[in-house]
Write a protein that holds these residues in place. Structure first.
Motif, mmCIF file in Angstrom:
data_model
loop_
_atom_site.group_PDB
_atom_site.id
_atom_site.type_symbol
_atom_site.label_atom_id
_atom_site.label_comp_id
_atom_site.label_asym_id
_atom_site.label_seq_id
_atom_site.Cartn_x
_atom_site.Cartn_y
_atom_site.Cartn_z
ATOM 1 N N HIS A 37 0.604 -1.241 0.058
ATOM 2 C CA HIS A 37 0.174 -0.142 -0.254
ATOM 3 C C HIS A 37 1.421 1.141 -0.058
ATOM 4 C CE1 HIS A 37 -1.930 3.403 2.655
ATOM 5 N NE2 HIS A 37 -2.477 2.847 1.588
ATOM 6 N N ASP A 38 1.453 1.101 0.865
ATOM 7 C CA ASP A 38 2.892 2.369 0.892
ATOM 8 C C ASP A 38 3.345 2.905 -0.659
ATOM 9 O OD1 ASP A 38 1.403 2.442 3.095
ATOM 10 O OD2 ASP A 38 3.323 1.893 4.417
ATOM 11 N N LEU A 39 4.063 1.548 -1.049
ATOM 12 C CA LEU A 39 4.560 1.730 -1.936
ATOM 13 C C LEU A 39 3.404 2.694 -3.076
ATOM 14 C CD1 LEU A 39 7.101 -1.296 -2.592
ATOM 15 C CD2 LEU A 39 7.481 1.082 -2.500
ATOM 16 N N ASP A 44 1.685 7.987 -6.194
ATOM 17 C CA ASP A 44 0.915 8.284 -6.166
ATOM 18 C C ASP A 44 -0.081 8.232 -7.191
ATOM 19 O OD1 ASP A 44 1.538 11.147 -5.291
ATOM 20 O OD2 ASP A 44 2.597 11.754 -6.604
ATOM 21 N N CYS A 45 -0.192 6.669 -6.543
ATOM 22 C CA CYS A 45 -1.410 5.867 -7.380
ATOM 23 C C CYS A 45 -2.608 6.285 -6.840
ATOM 24 C CB CYS A 45 -1.695 4.461 -7.703
ATOM 25 S SG CYS A 45 0.377 3.619 -8.124
ATOM 26 N N ASP A 51 -6.016 0.860 -1.894
ATOM 27 C CA ASP A 51 -6.461 0.192 -0.744
ATOM 28 C C ASP A 51 -6.367 -1.384 -1.694
ATOM 29 O OD1 ASP A 51 -7.394 1.788 0.746
ATOM 30 O OD2 ASP A 51 -9.387 2.603 -0.424
ATOM 31 N N ALA A 52 -6.319 -1.523 -3.219
ATOM 32 C CA ALA A 52 -6.414 -3.065 -2.951
ATOM 33 C C ALA A 52 -5.177 -3.875 -3.527
ATOM 34 C CB ALA A 52 -5.789 -2.823 -4.908
ATOM 35 N N GLY A 53 -3.830 -2.108 -2.983
ATOM 36 C CA GLY A 53 -2.492 -3.154 -2.779
ATOM 37 C C GLY A 53 -2.304 -3.321 -0.761
ATOM 38 N N ALA A 136 4.715 -3.367 -7.075
ATOM 39 C CA ALA A 136 5.053 -3.160 -5.520
ATOM 40 C C ALA A 136 4.966 -4.052 -4.837
ATOM 41 C CB ALA A 136 3.749 -2.571 -5.709
ATOM 42 N N ASN A 137 3.974 -5.638 -4.988
ATOM 43 C CA ASN A 137 4.253 -6.398 -4.333
ATOM 44 C C ASN A 137 5.627 -7.255 -4.328
ATOM 45 O OD1 ASN A 137 2.714 -9.161 -3.329
ATOM 46 N ND2 ASN A 137 3.459 -9.915 -5.342
#
Length: 186
Positions: A37-39, A44-45, A51-53, A136-137
């Motif tokens: 999420h933080d990445l 700036d997504c 939230d999906a992250g 990101a994952n």
């Protein structure tokens, strides 16, 4: 219209479902979810992708089959993070990871294979979001992997770059040492 659910409520939901006690890539699942999420937020997504992250692997994935939230609770997750974000979470858990990489080579229209062998089409935007979520994952957990594995899937990530938002692409280029990709103006 439902009032937006705050970040604290989302974290509380994840904690109630034991994500903080579930091991994941040398950390616990909650720490990984928050890191992804933080990445995405740092890049700036949009809110739905961030939230999906935060929830991306709560239903389990091909690589991390231990889901913390049963699929029967999809409506509750949807209520917390919204339709767009929940659909991305469900797709991320349902689609075979290799299919996301293969689609980078194939291009639009994007047809992904599920873990059960079915094929589903996704929009260009959904593919871009799934690709960003995949990056990101990986980048979140990558430092906890042995150095010999930290450049895995370089060929696939290299191809995926043309489908990524600028900030995500730049982070991937930096992590892998790729020369910056110059994309044609649209």
């Amino acid at each position: 219209m439902t009032a937006p659910v705050g970040h604290t409520d989302k974290i509380a939901f994840l904690e109630r479902h034991g994500t903080d006690a579930l091991a994941h890539s040398g950390a616990d699942l909650l720490a990984h979810l928050q890191g992804v999420h933080d990445l995405l937020r740092a890049w700036d997504c949009g809110d739905a992708l961030c939230d999906a992250g935060l929830f991306h692997s709560v239903y389990g994935t091909e690589i991390f089959p231990t889901g913390a939230v049963p699929l029967e609770l999809r409506p509750a997750v949807r209520e917390l993070i919204g339709d767009e974000a929940e659909l991305l979470v469900h797709l991320f858990g349902t689609v075979a990871r290799g299919s996301i990489f293969d689609a980078a080579f194939d291009g639009a229209p994007f047809l992904l294979e599920t873990r059960t062998g079915e094929h589903i089409g996704v929009t260009d935007r959904q593919y871009t979001d799934l690709a960003a979520l995949t990056v990101a994952n990986w980048l979140e957990q990558r430092p906890r992997f042995p150095e010999s594995a930290q450049l895995s899937r370089a060929r696939e990530f290299d191809e995926m770059r043309r489908h990524l938002p600028d900030a995500v692409r730049h982070a991937l280029e930096q992590a892998y040492g790729f020369d910056p990709l110059t994309l044609p103006a649209i």
